[in-house]
Design an enzyme around this catalytic site. Structure first.
Site, PDB file in Angstrom:
ATOM      1  N   LYS A 146       0.831  -1.209   0.000  1.00 40.37           N
ATOM      2  CA  LYS A 146       0.000   0.000   0.000  1.00 40.37           C
ATOM      3  C   LYS A 146       0.865   1.259   0.000  1.00 40.37           C
ATOM      4  O   LYS A 146       0.681   2.149  -0.826  1.00 40.37           O
ATOM      5  CB  LYS A 146      -0.940   0.007   1.227  1.00 40.37           C
ATOM      6  CG  LYS A 146      -1.851  -1.205   1.312  1.00 40.37           C
ATOM      7  CD  LYS A 146      -2.740  -1.171   2.548  1.00 40.37           C
ATOM      8  CE  LYS A 146      -2.020  -1.330   3.866  1.00 40.37           C
ATOM      9  NZ  LYS A 146      -1.521  -2.678   4.166  1.00 40.37           N
ATOM     10  N   ARG A 155      -9.217   0.413   8.847  1.00 41.94           N
ATOM     11  CA  ARG A 155      -8.813  -0.964   9.137  1.00 41.94           C
ATOM     12  C   ARG A 155      -9.864  -1.705   9.952  1.00 41.94           C
ATOM     13  O   ARG A 155      -9.632  -2.878  10.306  1.00 41.94           O
ATOM     14  CB  ARG A 155      -7.502  -0.955   9.924  1.00 41.94           C
ATOM     15  CG  ARG A 155      -6.254  -1.184   9.061  1.00 41.94           C
ATOM     16  CD  ARG A 155      -5.035  -1.079   9.961  1.00 41.94           C
ATOM     17  NE  ARG A 155      -3.884  -1.791   9.477  1.00 41.94           N
ATOM     18  CZ  ARG A 155      -2.836  -1.207   8.888  1.00 41.94           C
ATOM     19  NH1 ARG A 155      -2.833   0.076   8.647  1.00 41.94           N
ATOM     20  NH2 ARG A 155      -1.796  -1.922   8.534  1.00 41.94           N
ATOM     21  N   ARG A 173      11.954  -6.551   4.409  1.00 41.69           N
ATOM     22  CA  ARG A 173      11.929  -5.162   4.894  1.00 41.69           C
ATOM     23  C   ARG A 173      12.612  -5.066   6.263  1.00 41.69           C
ATOM     24  O   ARG A 173      13.263  -4.073   6.564  1.00 41.69           O
ATOM     25  CB  ARG A 173      10.483  -4.649   4.982  1.00 41.69           C
ATOM     26  CG  ARG A 173      10.423  -3.181   5.390  1.00 41.69           C
ATOM     27  CD  ARG A 173       9.043  -2.591   5.249  1.00 41.69           C
ATOM     28  NE  ARG A 173       8.119  -3.140   6.225  1.00 41.69           N
ATOM     29  CZ  ARG A 173       6.815  -2.875   6.250  1.00 41.69           C
ATOM     30  NH1 ARG A 173       6.279  -2.083   5.338  1.00 41.69           N
ATOM     31  NH2 ARG A 173       6.048  -3.400   7.169  1.00 41.69           N
ATOM     32  N   ARG A 178      12.287  -2.599  11.028  1.00 43.71           N
ATOM     33  CA  ARG A 178      11.070  -2.175  11.729  1.00 43.71           C
ATOM     34  C   ARG A 178      10.719  -3.148  12.848  1.00 43.71           C
ATOM     35  O   ARG A 178      10.766  -4.369  12.672  1.00 43.71           O
ATOM     36  CB  ARG A 178       9.907  -2.076  10.737  1.00 43.71           C
ATOM     37  CG  ARG A 178       9.532  -0.617  10.466  1.00 43.71           C
ATOM     38  CD  ARG A 178       8.519  -0.489   9.391  1.00 43.71           C
ATOM     39  NE  ARG A 178       7.224  -1.031   9.732  1.00 43.71           N
ATOM     40  CZ  ARG A 178       6.144  -0.834   8.992  1.00 43.71           C
ATOM     41  NH1 ARG A 178       6.226  -0.097   7.894  1.00 43.71           N
ATOM     42  NH2 ARG A 178       4.993  -1.347   9.321  1.00 43.71           N
ATOM     43  N   ARG A 180       0.008  -9.667  12.937  1.00 44.09           N
ATOM     44  CA  ARG A 180      -0.565  -8.606  12.091  1.00 44.09           C
ATOM     45  C   ARG A 180      -1.492  -9.207  11.047  1.00 44.09           C
ATOM     46  O   ARG A 180      -2.557  -8.643  10.754  1.00 44.09           O
ATOM     47  CB  ARG A 180       0.559  -7.802  11.420  1.00 44.09           C
ATOM     48  CG  ARG A 180       1.291  -6.922  12.425  1.00 44.09           C
ATOM     49  CD  ARG A 180       2.597  -6.416  11.862  1.00 44.09           C
ATOM     50  NE  ARG A 180       2.387  -5.541  10.719  1.00 44.09           N
ATOM     51  CZ  ARG A 180       3.346  -5.202   9.864  1.00 44.09           C
ATOM     52  NH1 ARG A 180       4.567  -5.689  10.016  1.00 44.09           N
ATOM     53  NH2 ARG A 180       3.086  -4.395   8.866  1.00 44.09           N
TER      54      ARG A 180
HETATM   55  P1  B4P Z   1       4.653  -1.597   2.141  1.00 43.23           P
HETATM   56  O1  B4P Z   1       4.210  -0.799   0.968  1.00 43.23           O
HETATM   57  O2  B4P Z   1       5.592  -0.918   3.084  1.00 43.23           O
HETATM   58  O3  B4P Z   1       3.480  -2.223   3.022  1.00 43.23           O
HETATM   59  P2  B4P Z   1       2.093  -1.661   3.533  1.00 43.23           P
HETATM   60  O4  B4P Z   1       1.067  -2.576   2.956  1.00 43.23           O
HETATM   61  O5  B4P Z   1       1.959  -0.222   3.219  1.00 43.23           O
HETATM   62  O6  B4P Z   1       2.156  -1.583   5.115  1.00 43.23           O
HETATM   63  P3  B4P Z   1       1.998  -2.168   6.507  1.00 43.23           P
HETATM   64  O7  B4P Z   1       0.734  -2.923   6.611  1.00 43.23           O
HETATM   65  O8  B4P Z   1       3.260  -2.871   6.811  1.00 43.23           O
HETATM   66  O9  B4P Z   1       1.956  -1.054   7.586  1.00 43.23           O
HETATM   67  P4  B4P Z   1       1.183   0.206   8.120  1.00 43.23           P
HETATM   68  O10 B4P Z   1       2.194   1.250   8.131  1.00 43.23           O
HETATM   69  O11 B4P Z   1      -0.070   0.516   7.383  1.00 43.23           O
HETATM   70  O12 B4P Z   1       5.316  -2.906   1.548  1.00 43.23           O
HETATM   71  C1  B4P Z   1       5.906  -3.882   2.384  1.00 43.23           C
HETATM   72  C2  B4P Z   1       7.229  -4.356   1.785  1.00 43.23           C
HETATM   73  O13 B4P Z   1       6.994  -5.031   0.531  1.00 43.23           O
HETATM   74  C3  B4P Z   1       8.204  -3.226   1.492  1.00 43.23           C
HETATM   75  O14 B4P Z   1       9.468  -3.591   1.977  1.00 43.23           O
HETATM   76  C4  B4P Z   1       8.214  -3.108  -0.042  1.00 43.23           C
HETATM   77  O15 B4P Z   1       9.481  -2.759  -0.544  1.00 43.23           O
HETATM   78  C5  B4P Z   1       7.838  -4.518  -0.488  1.00 43.23           C
HETATM   79  N1  B4P Z   1       7.073  -4.505  -1.732  1.00 43.23           N
HETATM   80  C6  B4P Z   1       6.097  -3.648  -2.061  1.00 43.23           C
HETATM   81  N2  B4P Z   1       5.596  -3.937  -3.294  1.00 43.23           N
HETATM   82  C7  B4P Z   1       6.291  -5.033  -3.738  1.00 43.23           C
HETATM   83  C8  B4P Z   1       6.243  -5.818  -4.929  1.00 43.23           C
HETATM   84  N3  B4P Z   1       5.391  -5.544  -5.932  1.00 43.23           N
HETATM   85  N4  B4P Z   1       7.076  -6.885  -5.032  1.00 43.23           N
HETATM   86  C9  B4P Z   1       7.949  -7.166  -4.041  1.00 43.23           C
HETATM   87  N5  B4P Z   1       8.058  -6.450  -2.887  1.00 43.23           N
HETATM   88  C10 B4P Z   1       7.225  -5.398  -2.733  1.00 43.23           C
HETATM   89  O16 B4P Z   1       0.751  -0.197   9.617  1.00 43.23           O
HETATM   90  C11 B4P Z   1       1.655  -0.439  10.671  1.00 43.23           C
HETATM   91  C12 B4P Z   1       0.945  -0.557  12.029  1.00 43.23           C
HETATM   92  O17 B4P Z   1       0.346   0.708  12.410  1.00 43.23           O
HETATM   93  C13 B4P Z   1      -0.219  -1.541  12.145  1.00 43.23           C
HETATM   94  O18 B4P Z   1       0.220  -2.866  12.379  1.00 43.23           O
HETATM   95  C14 B4P Z   1      -1.013  -0.948  13.337  1.00 43.23           C
HETATM   96  O19 B4P Z   1      -0.425  -1.293  14.577  1.00 43.23           O
HETATM   97  C15 B4P Z   1      -0.879   0.532  13.145  1.00 43.23           C
HETATM   98  N6  B4P Z   1      -1.990   1.113  12.344  1.00 43.23           N
HETATM   99  C16 B4P Z   1      -1.852   1.759  11.154  1.00 43.23           C
HETATM  100  N7  B4P Z   1      -3.048   2.160  10.689  1.00 43.23           N
HETATM  101  C17 B4P Z   1      -3.967   1.751  11.602  1.00 43.23           C
HETATM  102  C18 B4P Z   1      -5.398   1.849  11.661  1.00 43.23           C
HETATM  103  N8  B4P Z   1      -6.106   2.437  10.693  1.00 43.23           N
HETATM  104  N9  B4P Z   1      -6.038   1.318  12.739  1.00 43.23           N
HETATM  105  C19 B4P Z   1      -5.340   0.745  13.724  1.00 43.23           C
HETATM  106  N10 B4P Z   1      -3.994   0.600  13.723  1.00 43.23           N
HETATM  107  C20 B4P Z   1      -3.303   1.105  12.672  1.00 43.23           C
END
Ligand code: B4P
Length: 190
Positions: free
Chosen positions: A14, A89, A128, A134, A145
């Site tokens: 995302k 979420r 990552r 992290r 998670r």
């Molecule tokens: P990201 O792009 O970093 O992953 P994400 O889906 O955005 O995020 P995530 O769920 O981890 O965390 P968030 O900050 O929202 O990609 C992950 C990895 O994959 C990266 O290293 C990237 O390089 C790699 N990648 C991406 N695309 C790729 C591809 N096509 N091929 C190969 N590799 C690829 O949340 C963190 C925490 O914050 C939660 O656990 C919770 O505690 C809290 N939180 C956040 N929002 C909340 C909410 N609304 N309600 C309650 N808690 C919340």
């Protein structure tokens, strides 16, 4: 105005895709994960409250994240649109977001859901961990998670599905390929 929810399990990409989307569509990026990590890094009262919850891979309370989003919406009345990344979420978060946006007459246009299988999610997040270190990217926390996602977040997809606003895309492939899939959805939603 274009308001988008970027949806998917932890590690779906995302945050990665949001970078490209904001550039192309000139939207404001609202990532609750980034906001909470910033508060944690700055050691604010909020940061202290959420640190242990995030490090364990649990969701922080609806009340906290809804207040963060409400504040950002109020601070940016002239934005051309928003991309909500990692929010909503839970169903209460989705309902609160609808109430906030509908009050301004600019509802969510589309929720783009990125599908990635669990094995690939774990591989990405462990990688990552090596790159960024992290605290919530250990194998045990990743499993929690994913469990939180399945129990509390997955129902949000059906919430938008019932409104006819859900677009499912394959989240596996290169970053560029996935961005093309997202762009195709957004171009038809505009
Ligand atoms: P990201 O792009 O970093 O992953 P994400 O889906 O955005 O995020 P995530 O769920 O981890 O965390 P968030 O900050 O929202 O990609 C992950 C990895 O994959 C990266 O290293 C990237 O390089 C790699 N990648 C991406 N695309 C790729 C591809 N096509 N091929 C190969 N590799 C690829 O949340 C963190 C925490 O914050 C939660 O656990 C919770 O505690 C809290 N939180 C956040 N929002 C909340 C909410 N609304 N309600 C309650 N808690 C919340």
């Amino acid at each position: 105005m274009l308001n988008i929810v970027l949806f998917g399990p932890p590690g779906a990409g995302k945050g990665t895709q949001a970078v490209n989307v904001i550039e192309k569509y000139k939207l404001m990026h609202l990532s609750t994960g980034d906001m909470l990590r910033a508060a944690k890094a700055a050691g604010t009262e909020l940061g202290k409250r959420v640190a242990a919850i995030m490090d364990a891979g649990n969701l922080v309370s609806d009340e906290i994240v809804i207040a963060l989003i409400e504040e950002r919406l109020q601070q940016n009345p002239d934005a051309a649109g928003f991309i909500f990344d990692g929010f909503p979420r839970t169903i209460p978060q989705a309902e609160a977001l609808d109430a906030l946006l509908n009050a301004n007459g600019n509802p969510i246009n589309i929720c783009v859901s990125m599908a990635v299988d669990e094995e690939e999610l774990v591989t990405r997040l462990l990688k990552r961990a090596e790159d960024q270190g992290r605290a919530d990217d250990t194998r045990e926390v990743i499993q929690n998670r994913i469990k939180e996602y399945t129990n509390k977040t997955l129902p949000v997809a059906s919430y938008y599905g019932k409104q006819g606003k859900l677009a499912n895309i394959n989240g596996i492939g290169s970053v560029e390929e996935i961005f093309e899939r997202i762009s195709a959805v957004l171009d038809s939603a505009k």
